[in-house]
Design an enzyme around this catalytic site. Structure first.
Site, PDB file in Angstrom:
ATOM      1  N   TYR A  33       1.912   2.229   6.046  1.00 46.07           N
ATOM      2  CA  TYR A  33       0.888   1.457   5.329  1.00 46.07           C
ATOM      3  C   TYR A  33       1.386   0.024   5.064  1.00 46.07           C
ATOM      4  CZ  TYR A  33      -2.395   5.237   4.026  1.00 46.07           C
ATOM      5  OH  TYR A  33      -3.335   6.236   4.027  1.00 46.07           O
ATOM      6  N   THR A  60       9.411   5.102   4.591  1.00 46.16           N
ATOM      7  CA  THR A  60      10.351   6.161   4.233  1.00 46.16           C
ATOM      8  C   THR A  60      10.477   7.155   5.387  1.00 46.16           C
ATOM      9  OG1 THR A  60       9.753   5.933   1.905  1.00 46.16           O
ATOM     10  CG2 THR A  60      10.855   7.987   2.548  1.00 46.16           C
ATOM     11  N   GLU A  72      -2.029  11.514  -2.634  1.00 48.46           N
ATOM     12  CA  GLU A  72      -0.624  11.200  -2.855  1.00 48.46           C
ATOM     13  C   GLU A  72      -0.297  11.285  -4.341  1.00 48.46           C
ATOM     14  OE1 GLU A  72       0.569   7.420  -1.200  1.00 48.46           O
ATOM     15  OE2 GLU A  72       2.519   7.460  -2.200  1.00 48.46           O
ATOM     16  N   ASN A 128       2.841   0.171 -10.984  1.00 48.11           N
ATOM     17  CA  ASN A 128       2.240   0.489 -12.279  1.00 48.11           C
ATOM     18  C   ASN A 128       1.359  -0.649 -12.795  1.00 48.11           C
ATOM     19  OD1 ASN A 128       3.582   2.853 -11.965  1.00 48.11           O
ATOM     20  ND2 ASN A 128       4.466   2.885 -14.030  1.00 48.11           N
ATOM     21  N   GLU A 129       1.668  -1.869 -12.372  1.00 45.66           N
ATOM     22  CA  GLU A 129       0.781  -2.977 -12.755  1.00 45.66           C
ATOM     23  C   GLU A 129      -0.593  -2.783 -12.114  1.00 45.66           C
ATOM     24  OE1 GLU A 129       3.940  -3.473 -11.741  1.00 45.66           O
ATOM     25  OE2 GLU A 129       4.841  -4.227 -13.588  1.00 45.66           O
TER      26      GLU A 129
HETATM   27  C1  FAD Z   1      11.696   3.275  -2.094  1.00 45.75           C
HETATM   28  C2  FAD Z   1      10.365   2.887  -1.526  1.00 45.75           C
HETATM   29  C3  FAD Z   1       9.726   3.714  -0.604  1.00 45.75           C
HETATM   30  C4  FAD Z   1       8.501   3.338  -0.032  1.00 45.75           C
HETATM   31  N1  FAD Z   1       7.940   4.139   0.936  1.00 45.75           N
HETATM   32  C5  FAD Z   1       6.832   3.698   1.589  1.00 45.75           C
HETATM   33  C6  FAD Z   1       6.310   4.415   2.720  1.00 45.75           C
HETATM   34  O1  FAD Z   1       6.836   5.460   3.130  1.00 45.75           O
HETATM   35  N2  FAD Z   1       5.237   3.911   3.385  1.00 45.75           N
HETATM   36  C7  FAD Z   1       4.613   2.754   2.977  1.00 45.75           C
HETATM   37  O2  FAD Z   1       3.641   2.365   3.586  1.00 45.75           O
HETATM   38  N3  FAD Z   1       5.085   2.054   1.907  1.00 45.75           N
HETATM   39  C8  FAD Z   1       6.168   2.489   1.218  1.00 45.75           C
HETATM   40  N4  FAD Z   1       6.667   1.759   0.146  1.00 45.75           N
HETATM   41  C9  FAD Z   1       6.057   0.452  -0.169  1.00 45.75           C
HETATM   42  C10 FAD Z   1       5.339   0.386  -1.494  1.00 45.75           C
HETATM   43  O3  FAD Z   1       4.126   1.031  -1.458  1.00 45.75           O
HETATM   44  C11 FAD Z   1       5.222  -1.123  -1.860  1.00 45.75           C
HETATM   45  O4  FAD Z   1       6.509  -1.557  -2.206  1.00 45.75           O
HETATM   46  C12 FAD Z   1       4.273  -1.369  -2.995  1.00 45.75           C
HETATM   47  O5  FAD Z   1       2.966  -1.205  -2.571  1.00 45.75           O
HETATM   48  C13 FAD Z   1       4.430  -2.780  -3.595  1.00 45.75           C
HETATM   49  O6  FAD Z   1       4.325  -3.764  -2.609  1.00 45.75           O
HETATM   50  P1  FAD Z   1       5.432  -4.899  -2.454  1.00 45.75           P
HETATM   51  O7  FAD Z   1       6.738  -4.266  -2.402  1.00 45.75           O
HETATM   52  O8  FAD Z   1       5.012  -5.748  -1.342  1.00 45.75           O
HETATM   53  O9  FAD Z   1       5.351  -5.719  -3.811  1.00 45.75           O
HETATM   54  P2  FAD Z   1       4.291  -6.829  -4.187  1.00 45.75           P
HETATM   55  O10 FAD Z   1       2.936  -6.342  -3.889  1.00 45.75           O
HETATM   56  O11 FAD Z   1       4.720  -8.116  -3.637  1.00 45.75           O
HETATM   57  O12 FAD Z   1       4.444  -6.848  -5.768  1.00 45.75           O
HETATM   58  C14 FAD Z   1       5.481  -7.547  -6.439  1.00 45.75           C
HETATM   59  C15 FAD Z   1       5.213  -7.442  -7.929  1.00 45.75           C
HETATM   60  O13 FAD Z   1       3.961  -8.057  -8.233  1.00 45.75           O
HETATM   61  C16 FAD Z   1       3.124  -7.172  -8.930  1.00 45.75           C
HETATM   62  N5  FAD Z   1       1.733  -7.428  -8.573  1.00 45.75           N
HETATM   63  C17 FAD Z   1       1.207  -7.520  -7.334  1.00 45.75           C
HETATM   64  N6  FAD Z   1      -0.111  -7.740  -7.426  1.00 45.75           N
HETATM   65  C18 FAD Z   1      -0.433  -7.777  -8.733  1.00 45.75           C
HETATM   66  C19 FAD Z   1      -1.645  -7.949  -9.481  1.00 45.75           C
HETATM   67  N7  FAD Z   1      -2.796  -8.134  -8.859  1.00 45.75           N
HETATM   68  N8  FAD Z   1      -1.584  -7.927 -10.821  1.00 45.75           N
HETATM   69  C20 FAD Z   1      -0.405  -7.728 -11.458  1.00 45.75           C
HETATM   70  N9  FAD Z   1       0.768  -7.540 -10.825  1.00 45.75           N
HETATM   71  C21 FAD Z   1       0.744  -7.569  -9.473  1.00 45.75           C
HETATM   72  C22 FAD Z   1       3.587  -5.804  -8.501  1.00 45.75           C
HETATM   73  O14 FAD Z   1       3.251  -4.819  -9.444  1.00 45.75           O
HETATM   74  C23 FAD Z   1       5.096  -6.009  -8.405  1.00 45.75           C
HETATM   75  O15 FAD Z   1       5.667  -5.901  -9.671  1.00 45.75           O
HETATM   76  C24 FAD Z   1       7.872   2.135  -0.438  1.00 45.75           C
HETATM   77  C25 FAD Z   1       8.501   1.312  -1.386  1.00 45.75           C
HETATM   78  C26 FAD Z   1       9.732   1.665  -1.931  1.00 45.75           C
HETATM   79  C27 FAD Z   1      10.363   0.740  -2.921  1.00 45.75           C
END
Ligand code: FAD
Lengths: 398, 377
Positions: free
Chosen positions: A128, A161, A244, A384-385
């Site tokens: 994703y 993952t 999920e 969580n945000e």
């Molecule tokens: C250990 C681990 C395993 C994972 N496994 C998978 C997997 O198997 N497959 C997969 O597809 N993905 C996976 N993920 C990805 C995960 O779903 C994303 O990390 C998550 O969606 C957050 O996206 P980002 O890391 O790009 O952070 P960002 O979206 O860049 O967010 C950064 C910060 O900004 C905040 N933020 C963003 N938008 C807003 C808003 N509108 N209002 C307030 N706050 C906001 C977020 O809460 C966060 O604190 C995994 C992530 C981790 C850490």
């Protein structure tokens, strides 16, 4: 109103409890007690034991290999498994893509993919997130361009993952970028052995290799691997995300960890005295247990409001926030109890090939390792945000 | 009242920050943690040449006569760059033990070599069962002829694998948890019967379990008076805590700045995530935590040498409590606001977060120091 389980449900619980006590291999149980990571082969061994019993996919409809249990029975089952110290099986096949396939897939796709998910021979991963699309998932850019009876896929997925151990990946890809961003997304199943796929490891803060970046370079995917209709992938993706979060509270696993914390607090091994007698620690332990109770009974309350086969709705967003916060405070309690012994880098506690006992006493094993990995739980699966935004929007109509 | 730095302190800060910026940081840590000692002997030599190893010793002892505030200035810069060299164990802890307990002969013999960067120290104060209680000592030392024989085991000895001299607490009388009857011994790391089991630590540093099996030391290995080691150990802990608080302040500053910068450049939903109010408030809270922590680290440094033991205890334990709480908040939120990136070994964020998590535990966590604080009040 009645808080207790019915006689049938109690009998069911006893049956499950007796079975798992007998069926769970002792070495896997022991690894879980020591806080070790359970290896892929061992997970698969346990998977096959459950499959043979017919209990591998309790939530699936009976016709596809499910059990036909009620939501309460499924809750009891999950709880008993975790309490017995059984490892969690990867969700990608059983809880994510499996339900998408039997709900939206063709008959041919069901025949092709469901058996491998059920018997544990085929492992899946979830494609994703992308480097530029995390919280804003619908902005994803990995492109699938139609070419005869194939799609040509280019782009990259990140944080995937288990991609390095998976046989297949289910991907959200962009098949149209002319309209609203949610409307040009398709749901594609891709064999990880296809030429043009490259998996590159990402090491995380506890030293583990669990996540990866996956690159797609002119990857040719047969069109019959498309789920449902082109450009309607967002609907299936959302269906999957709700699934999920289903059972995200993981009450059984939390009780299991709580029991480890209590045991350690009651021993003098690491503290010279019982930390359980320390008023400050006692208070936090009790607070955490109250939070666990609140979570457990919220789950039961939501559960009792559900019909047998109705997936949980937006209450899952609340459960996700509450459960991950609780999990994080529990792991803080755990490292606190380990004191200085949370300091040695513990890795997997993989002592294979070494005769030396681990530095960290067995009971405290994995405490820091889990604490560090657990920081991700408030980030993945919708941070969580983002969950709070959804709660405000959908539940509070703000 | 004047809480501004002197010219010398400003110079010290600038030169330390320059050194750290040029040589240290997360990338250096990722390289060094796979080496046998986990730090650079070359940097250590440079630190000696810059006079930093001489900082807290009096001029008479061959030092610069620096104060706790000077050490704070240096440690804050170290915290900004995740410095791995054993400054805390050798200069702060070893130095404190020597100054508080050492005889003239011991100081004359050991301090010059320490200052030159030729002798590394650590203090083996913890035991597997002792948790954070310095007085909980099961290791024993019994007289044997003119010397002593030490038996026991020491837990999680910081840089215990590379130290040349290990200052060991051992019981010469009394019961395991008695405040009196503890003596300190300067033990050669290579002494027969001393076994070390080294390992990497969560924050990229190193430590060791140390087993002492009938380790013989001469009479002049005794540091301070027989049975009166606890006040010396407590002094070591207070100096270490004060230094660690400053280090934590440096680490928090980096996390705050890095997070603010990241949220200004990372875009989601067509805008920098710094635009989202919930994140703005979170970062405002991070900043407040950082400022409170900085104030308390300063109080600890200013009151470390206070004559009044109650005032001293409240300042040092109070600072450790504040640092523990602030460090946890700033570290955890920095990871959270970086999303998946914050979880990676590649980015610096996770390394600062881990260091802050460990600083909370070293020399007693929040709970422990809340108790010390209220017992003093
Ligand atoms: C250990 C681990 C395993 C994972 N496994 C998978 C997997 O198997 N497959 C997969 O597809 N993905 C996976 N993920 C990805 C995960 O779903 C994303 O990390 C998550 O969606 C957050 O996206 P980002 O890391 O790009 O952070 P960002 O979206 O860049 O967010 C950064 C910060 O900004 C905040 N933020 C963003 N938008 C807003 C808003 N509108 N209002 C307030 N706050 C906001 C977020 O809460 C966060 O604190 C995994 C992530 C981790 C850490």
């Amino acid at each position: 109103m009645d808080l207790s389980f019915s006689p049938e449900e109690t009998a069911f619980r006893d049956e499950v409890r007796a079975w798992v006590a007998d069926a769970l291999p002792a070495d896997i149980k022991a690894a879980m007690e020591r806080g070790e990571k359970v290896k892929k082969d061992d997970l698969r061994r346990w998977h096959k034991i459950l499959h043979e019993k017919g209990w591998i996919a309790p939530a699936w409809p009976k016709e596809y290999g499910g059990t036909g249990w009620t939501a309460t029975q499924r809750y009891i089952f999950a709880n008993e498994m975790a309490l017995a110290g059984a490892p969690d099986l990867p969700a990608f096949g059983l809880k994510m893509v499996g339900p998408v396939i039997y709900t939206y897939g063709s008959e041919e796709q069901k025949r092709e993919y469901l058996p491998g998910i059920l018997n544990g021979d085929v492992w899946w991963c979830q494609g994703y997130s992308e480097p530029g699309s995390g919280s804003d998932l619908a902005s994803l850019k990995t492109k699938a361009v139609s070419d005869g009876d194939e799609y040509v896929v280019n782009g990259s997925k990140i944080w995937t993952t288990g991609a390095h151990e998976a046989d297949w990946i289910f991907c959200l890809v962009r098949t149209d970028d002319t309209g609203k961003k949610q409307e040009g997304i398709s749901f594609l199943l891709i064999d990880m052995k296809t030429p043009g796929i490259e998996v590159s490891p990402i090491i995380i803060i506890n030293g583990d290799h669990t996540v990866n970046q996956v690159f797609f370079n002119d990857v040719r995917v047969p069109k019959r691997n498309l789920i449902g209709k082109e450009n309607e992938g967002w609907t299936y993706a959302k269906f999957l995300l709700v699934n999920e979060r289903n059972g995200i509270a993981q009450i059984g696993a939390k009780k299991h960890t709580m029991a480890r914390i209590r045991k350690l607090a009651a021993s003098t091994q690491l503290n010279g005295h019982r930390l359980a007698d320390d008023p400050g620690y006692q208070r936090r332990l009790a607070e955490t247990e109250v939070a666990l109770m609140a979570l457990e009974y919220s789950e039961l309350r939501f559960l009792s409001g559900q019909k047998t086969d109705h997936a949980p709705g937006t209450e899952a967003n609340m459960m996700k926030v509450a459960a991950t916060q609780l999990q994080q405070s529990m792991s803080e309690l755990f490292i606190e109890i380990a004191g200085y012994y949370s300091y040695p880098f513990d890795g997997f506690r993989d002592t294979e090939g070494s005769n030396e006992p681990p530095v960290v006493p067995e009971d405290a094993g994995g405490a820091m390792h889990q604490f560090l990995y657990g920081r991700a739980s408030t980030i993945y699966g919708g941070s969580n945000e983002i969950q709070r935004d959804v709660i405000a929007k959908v539940l509070l109509s703000l | 009242m004047d809480l501004s730095y002197s010219d010398e302190q400003t110079m010290l800060r600038d030169s330390a920050e320059r050194f750290v910026e040029a040589n240290c940081g997360a990338e250096n840590l990722r390289k060094m943690r796979n080496t046998e000692e986990g730090f650079s002997r070359n940097y250590w030599k440079q630190m000696a040449e810059l006079g930093w190893l001489a900082l807290p010793f009096t001029e008479e002892q061959g030092g610069l006569g620096g104060t706790a505030v000077d050490t704070m200035v240096l440690m804050e810069a170290f915290g900004k760059g995740l410095v791995l060299e054993p400054y805390l164990t050798t200069v702060v802890m070893g130095g404190a033990a020597l100054r508080a307990g050492g005889s003239d002969a011991q100081i004359e013999e050991l301090v010059p070599a320490l200052v030159e960067g030729e002798l590394m120290f650590t203090v083996a104060y913890a035991e597997p069962q002792a948790r954070f209680d310095l007085f909980d000592v099961a290791t024993t030392a019994r007289r044997d002829g003119t010397g002593w024989v030490i038996d026991g085991s020491k837990a999680v000895v910081l840089h215990g694998d590379s130290a040349d001299k290990i200052i060991v607490s051992a019981r010469t009388s009394g019961d395991r948890r008695d405040a009196t009857g503890i003596s300190l011994f300067i033990v050669d790391a290579g002494a027969p019967g001393l076994e070390r089991r080294p390992y990497p630590t969560v924050d990229g540093s190193r430590a060791a379990e140390i087993m002492l099996g009938s380790v013989r030391v001469d009479a002049d290995a005794l540091l301070g008076r027989e049975g009166e080691g606890l006040p010396v150990l407590e002094r070591v802990a207070d100096e270490a805590i004060t230094a660690l608080c400053a280090e934590a302040v440096g680490a928090m500053k980096v996390l705050l700045d890095t997070t603010v910068e990241y949220t200004k450049t990372r875009e989601q939903f067509g805008q920098p995530i710094a635009k989202f109010q919930v994140l703005r408030h979170r970062m405002a809270d991070m900043m407040m935590e950082y400022e409170q922590a900085k104030s308390m680290a300063l109080v600890a440094a200013l009151k470390l040498d206070s004559e009044d033991p109650v005032e001293r205890r409240k300042a040092v334990s109070g600072a450790k409590v504040q640092i523990g709480k602030s460090g946890r908040f700033v570290g955890q939120q920095a990871v959270q606001l970086h999303g998946g990136m914050g979880m990676t070994d590649e980015l610096s964020v996770g390394h600062y977060f881990k260091r802050l998590t460990m600083i909370d535990i070293l020399f007693g966590n929040v709970d422990h120091h809340l108790k010390q604080f209220s017992a003093a009040a």
